[in-house]
Scaffold this motif. Sequence first.
Motif, mmCIF file in Angstrom:
data_model
loop_
_atom_site.group_PDB
_atom_site.id
_atom_site.type_symbol
_atom_site.label_atom_id
_atom_site.label_comp_id
_atom_site.label_asym_id
_atom_site.label_seq_id
_atom_site.Cartn_x
_atom_site.Cartn_y
_atom_site.Cartn_z
ATOM 1 N N TYR A 1 0.812 -1.217 0.000
ATOM 2 C CA TYR A 1 0.000 0.000 0.000
ATOM 3 C C TYR A 1 0.849 1.271 0.000
ATOM 4 O O TYR A 1 0.306 2.365 0.146
ATOM 5 C CB TYR A 1 -0.934 -0.006 1.212
ATOM 6 N N PHE A 2 2.151 1.132 -0.166
ATOM 7 C CA PHE A 2 3.027 2.297 -0.163
ATOM 8 C C PHE A 2 2.679 3.251 -1.310
ATOM 9 O O PHE A 2 2.509 4.454 -1.105
ATOM 10 C CB PHE A 2 4.485 1.832 -0.270
ATOM 11 N N ARG A 3 2.548 2.717 -2.506
ATOM 12 C CA ARG A 3 2.223 3.566 -3.656
ATOM 13 C C ARG A 3 0.801 4.114 -3.592
ATOM 14 O O ARG A 3 0.606 5.311 -3.821
ATOM 15 C CB ARG A 3 2.441 2.789 -4.955
ATOM 16 N N PRO A 4 -0.230 3.299 -3.331
ATOM 17 C CA PRO A 4 -1.581 3.873 -3.222
ATOM 18 C C PRO A 4 -1.694 4.982 -2.176
ATOM 19 O O PRO A 4 -2.456 5.929 -2.360
ATOM 20 C CB PRO A 4 -2.445 2.667 -2.851
ATOM 21 N N LEU A 5 -0.929 4.866 -1.106
ATOM 22 C CA LEU A 5 -0.979 5.889 -0.061
ATOM 23 C C LEU A 5 -0.479 7.229 -0.569
ATOM 24 O O LEU A 5 -1.077 8.283 -0.296
ATOM 25 C CB LEU A 5 -0.138 5.443 1.134
ATOM 26 N N LEU A 6 0.623 7.218 -1.323
ATOM 27 C CA LEU A 6 1.283 8.454 -1.732
ATOM 28 C C LEU A 6 0.905 8.919 -3.131
ATOM 29 O O LEU A 6 1.301 10.019 -3.533
ATOM 30 C CB LEU A 6 2.806 8.265 -1.675
ATOM 31 N N ALA A 7 0.152 8.123 -3.861
ATOM 32 C CA ALA A 7 -0.110 8.423 -5.268
ATOM 33 C C ALA A 7 -0.787 9.772 -5.470
ATOM 34 O O ALA A 7 -0.479 10.500 -6.417
ATOM 35 C CB ALA A 7 -0.946 7.309 -5.890
ATOM 36 N N ALA A 8 -1.724 10.138 -4.591
ATOM 37 C CA ALA A 8 -2.498 11.369 -4.784
ATOM 38 C C ALA A 8 -1.787 12.616 -4.267
ATOM 39 O O ALA A 8 -2.258 13.735 -4.506
ATOM 40 C CB ALA A 8 -3.855 11.241 -4.110
ATOM 41 N N LEU A 9 -0.680 12.462 -3.564
ATOM 42 C CA LEU A 9 0.010 13.605 -2.965
ATOM 43 C C LEU A 9 1.020 14.200 -3.937
ATOM 44 O O LEU A 9 1.668 13.480 -4.693
ATOM 45 C CB LEU A 9 0.732 13.184 -1.678
ATOM 46 N N ASP A 10 1.167 15.517 -3.896
ATOM 47 C CA ASP A 10 2.206 16.200 -4.659
ATOM 48 C C ASP A 10 3.490 16.144 -3.837
ATOM 49 O O ASP A 10 3.640 16.837 -2.837
ATOM 50 C CB ASP A 10 1.800 17.651 -4.917
ATOM 51 N N LEU A 11 4.430 15.320 -4.270
ATOM 52 C CA LEU A 11 5.645 15.081 -3.497
ATOM 53 C C LEU A 11 6.880 15.684 -4.148
ATOM 54 O O LEU A 11 8.001 15.380 -3.730
ATOM 55 C CB LEU A 11 5.857 13.570 -3.322
ATOM 56 N N THR A 12 6.699 16.536 -5.124
ATOM 57 C CA THR A 12 7.848 17.131 -5.805
ATOM 58 C C THR A 12 8.734 17.875 -4.809
ATOM 59 O O THR A 12 8.286 18.804 -4.135
ATOM 60 C CB THR A 12 7.384 18.100 -6.907
#
Length: 402
Positions: free
Chosen positions: A181-192
Amino acid sequence: MLVKLGSLGTDQIADLRPYFDSVPDPRARRGRWYSLTAILLVSACAVVSGARSIDELAEWGQRASNTLLTLIGIRRHLLRWRRTPSSATTGRVLRAVDGDALDRAVGAYLADRHRAATAPTQTPSPSAARHSRAIAVDGKALKGSARFAATRRHLLSAVTHGTVVTLAQVEVGAKTNETTYFRPLLAALDLTGTVVTFDALHSVKANISWLVETKKAHYIAVIKTNQPTAHAQLAALPWQSIAVQHTASGAGHGRRESRSIKTCGIADELGGIAFPHARLAIRVHRRRKQTSRRETRESVYAVTSLDAHQAGPADLAAAIRGHWGVENSSHHIRDVTFAEDASTVHAETAPRAMAPLRNLAIGVLKTLGADNIAKTTRAIRDEPQRALPILGITNDPDNYGT
């Protein structure tokens, strides 16, 4: 305690109601009396006031005046009385509500509050100026949700360092682990440009490559024996010949602790490290002396995609320390102040729904400068009307009142 909170100006605090409006109502249209937003607002106000159970959510509404219920959006009966949702109604809604949608709504609201609270006063060090935000990825089990026929619920969260707010949260399935679930957790966040920290469990090469190449983020990954090749390479570096570059120490809770950090550049032409996009190797040496016990020592290795000119040893030490601080600033509060582990709420999505409400209460109070969540919630509990402006609800009911 309420005097210590920051300004509650309407131009600085977003209204929570539009965010709750985005959560789909799981109920049939026939027979509804209370809107979903009104029920969630009563629950949110109650948790900000320190409520721990579904019964306490309803009790807050019973203490609220008609004026407060009007602002929240409780419908008026033909006989001109207003009645708050009962414990049975609240529990029934929380058991059926979409937990993912509620987490997204709370995460979006807290992200906006965190951005407004930190942007005006943020003064990062020159070496970390381009990486002003750090996020920790960490999991937490809801121990009280376990039953004979069902395992306890487990949540994975993305939490900011410093002013702690939960930006995203997902439920981990019973037959999987957190790494899925690492990717689904962070997918919607702008992490640039964001620095993401996580423990050894998430040091999975595929996830790290996705984080750097797709999300354009940086990482600091703790490497333990679950990555035997990378761990052996890090331990074999000439740490003895490298001088200590930063130290920090402190005392409290019956112990003294000191931490020192060393960093070492990783040259690709010399073989590098068996870890994607690694630029610096890190060794943190910890010494801990508890009262009446022998001193313990521990060395922890980590790698980061940050170059030496992007983050100095003090910045790296603060980021690593900040990751473990999430336990004290979020999980510990949920367990002690809101009794999350002791909660017996277990049916359907109710445990999942209570968790974002607790995250909401902690996040809004942290962004307002509360340094003791327990005392602050007790102060708000004695004055129910204090909860509404903290959530951005003013004395103008506009279209939400009926």
